[in-house]
Design a protein around this motif. Structure first.
Motif, short mmCIF file in Angstrom:
data_model
loop_
_atom_site.label_atom_id
_atom_site.label_comp_id
_atom_site.label_asym_id
_atom_site.label_seq_id
_atom_site.Cartn_x
_atom_site.Cartn_y
_atom_site.Cartn_z
N GLY A 104 0.82 -1.21 0.00
CA GLY A 104 0.00 0.00 0.00
C GLY A 104 0.85 1.25 0.00
N LEU A 105 2.03 1.17 -0.59
CA LEU A 105 2.94 2.33 -0.69
C LEU A 105 2.50 3.12 -1.92
N PHE A 106 1.61 4.10 -1.69
CA PHE A 106 0.98 4.81 -2.79
C PHE A 106 2.00 5.57 -3.64
N MET A 107 1.74 5.59 -4.94
CA MET A 107 2.63 6.30 -5.86
C MET A 107 2.50 7.81 -5.69
N ALA A 116 11.30 1.79 -8.78
CA ALA A 116 10.65 1.42 -10.05
C ALA A 116 9.34 0.73 -9.71
N TYR A 117 8.24 1.45 -9.89
CA TYR A 117 6.92 0.90 -9.58
C TYR A 117 6.40 0.02 -10.71
N SER A 118 5.65 -1.02 -10.33
CA SER A 118 4.86 -1.76 -11.31
C SER A 118 3.64 -0.91 -11.69
N GLN A 119 2.83 -1.43 -12.60
CA GLN A 119 1.54 -0.80 -12.87
C GLN A 119 0.66 -0.93 -11.61
N PRO A 120 -0.41 -0.15 -11.51
CA PRO A 120 -1.20 -0.11 -10.27
C PRO A 120 -1.78 -1.46 -9.85
N ILE A 121 -1.86 -1.65 -8.54
CA ILE A 121 -2.42 -2.87 -7.97
C ILE A 121 -3.62 -2.56 -7.07
N LEU A 122 -3.45 -1.71 -6.07
CA LEU A 122 -4.52 -1.42 -5.12
C LEU A 122 -4.78 0.08 -5.07
N CYS A 123 -6.06 0.47 -5.18
CA CYS A 123 -6.44 1.89 -5.15
C CYS A 123 -7.40 2.14 -3.99
N ASP A 124 -7.27 3.32 -3.38
CA ASP A 124 -8.13 3.64 -2.25
C ASP A 124 -8.09 5.15 -2.00
N ALA A 125 -9.06 5.63 -1.20
CA ALA A 125 -9.11 7.02 -0.77
C ALA A 125 -8.70 7.08 0.71
N GLU A 126 -8.81 8.24 1.34
CA GLU A 126 -8.42 8.42 2.73
C GLU A 126 -9.64 8.49 3.64
N ASP A 228 -1.33 2.06 -5.30
CA ASP A 228 0.03 1.58 -5.09
C ASP A 228 0.43 0.69 -6.26
N GLY A 229 1.63 0.18 -6.18
CA GLY A 229 2.14 -0.83 -7.11
C GLY A 229 3.25 -1.55 -6.38
N ALA A 230 3.73 -2.63 -6.93
CA ALA A 230 4.91 -3.27 -6.35
C ALA A 230 6.11 -2.39 -6.66
N ALA A 231 6.93 -2.10 -5.65
CA ALA A 231 8.08 -1.23 -5.83
C ALA A 231 9.36 -2.06 -5.88
N PHE A 232 10.18 -1.79 -6.88
CA PHE A 232 11.48 -2.46 -7.05
C PHE A 232 12.59 -1.42 -7.05
N ARG A 233 13.82 -1.88 -6.89
CA ARG A 233 14.95 -0.95 -6.96
C ARG A 233 15.05 -0.35 -8.36
N ARG A 234 15.60 0.83 -8.46
CA ARG A 234 15.71 1.51 -9.75
C ARG A 234 16.60 0.75 -10.73
N PHE A 243 7.54 -8.43 -14.06
CA PHE A 243 6.43 -8.45 -13.11
C PHE A 243 5.19 -7.84 -13.75
N ASP A 244 5.37 -6.71 -14.46
CA ASP A 244 4.25 -6.04 -15.13
C ASP A 244 3.58 -6.93 -16.17
N THR A 245 4.39 -7.67 -16.90
CA THR A 245 3.84 -8.56 -17.94
C THR A 245 2.90 -9.59 -17.31
N GLU A 246 3.34 -10.21 -16.22
CA GLU A 246 2.51 -11.22 -15.56
C GLU A 246 1.35 -10.59 -14.79
N LEU A 247 1.54 -9.37 -14.28
CA LEU A 247 0.44 -8.66 -13.62
C LEU A 247 -0.67 -8.37 -14.63
N ALA A 248 -0.29 -7.95 -15.84
CA ALA A 248 -1.28 -7.69 -16.89
C ALA A 248 -2.04 -8.96 -17.25
N ALA A 249 -1.33 -10.08 -17.31
CA ALA A 249 -1.98 -11.36 -17.61
C ALA A 249 -2.93 -11.76 -16.48
#
Length: 282
Positions: A104-107, A116-126, A228-234, A243-249
């Motif tokens: 839940g580390l929001f972009m 390096a963030y993946s494409q979005p995974i979880l969305c929410d408001a406050e 948020d998205g999954a965060a990886f090192r730059r 990761f993005d390819t399999e997330l899209a699938a």
């Protein structure tokens, strides 16, 4: 003279070795390392429904469940989680204590510049958790800033802390709270007037408490929706891309929705969101 040549040769060899180790690993190299390890190390915050550690020590929550499914598609059998404060997640990732952050580390722009963030995974408001009847009439972060008596609790280094400070709440009235249970207790004891987390996290905390002397304000007026998205090192953009390819699938197959919607998240919100736009959102 031979000593000088030998010294120069050693320096050149060391420099070459440094450059080779500093170059970004290919997706195959990074994946091979994770496969050999047998698991991916992820950072979480133990903030249901985003992330959770069960009584038996197993890890669940929407974020880890999606990460586990994607990594399995990549040939990595499981994930092993470490609980971390939000402010320590990116430094820990950069220090290689984690392979990814799925918490839940929001972009937002400064985070997108650091990882390096993946494409979005979880969305929410406050949302706000506060005493029933909302005695101080707090419906926005600005309301807290405008009331000199109001104190807000928020995770250290989290989006809620930043939103409160940007709304003008003085630093001394923004209380860093280490975990959700502490936030609940602090509201109950009157040590803070409001505890702020994403809507789904606050609702889960409120429901679990069973405390009718509390109520939830959701969503917070004027606060944006984040993802948020999954965060990886730059230096691991190749692994992020895999990761993005399999997330899209996973999203296309319907499995993504089957994982996150029982936790209360919207699959459509994540599918229709875009990393570039979210990273530009203040």
């Amino acid at each position: 003279m031979r000593t000088d040549r030998l010294a120069r040769s050693l320096v050149a060899t060391a420099a070459t070795a440094f450059l080779l180790t500093a170059l970004p690993a290919s997706a195959d190299e990074a994946l091979d390392a994770l496969k050999a390890q047998g698991f991916a190390r992820i950072a979480i915050a133990n903030e249901p429904p985003f992330t959770a550690v069960n009584p038996d020590g197993s890890v669940s929550g929407a974020g880890p469940d999606v990460a586990r499914a994607v990594f399995k598609r990549l040939g990595v059998d499981d994930v092993v989680a470490s609980i971390s404060e939000y402010g320590a997640m990116i430094p820990g990732l950069q220090a290689r204590r984690f392979d990814a952050v799925t918490a839940g580390l929001f972009m937002k722009p400064e985070r997108c510049a650091a990882v390096a963030y993946s494409q979005p995974i979880l969305c929410d408001a406050e949302a706000f958790l506060l005493k029933a009847g909302n005695p101080l009439k707090l419906k926005s972060y600005k309301d807290i800033a405008d009331n000199p008596q109001a104190r807000i609790g928020a995770p250290g280094g989290g989006t809620e802390e930043r939103l409160a400070l940007e709304a003008g709440v003085p630093r001394e009235r923004v209380i860093v709270v280490p975990d959700a249970q502490s936030g609940l207790t602090m509201v109950q004891q009157g040590r803070i007037d409001v505890y702020s987390l994403p809507v789904l996290s606050i609702n889960a905390l409120y429901k679990q408490s069973g405390d009718t002397a509390l109520e939830v304000v959701a969503p917070v007026e004027g606060a944006p929706v984040y993802c948020d998205g999954a965060a990886f090192r730059r230096d691991q953009t190749a692994l992020r891309d895999a990761f993005d390819t399999e997330l899209a699938a996973l999203k296309a197959s319907g499995e993504f929705a089957a994982i996150i919607e029982p936790y209360g998240f919207s699959a459509d919100a994540a599918i229709n969101a875009n990393r570039d736009a979210l990273c530009a959102q203040k």
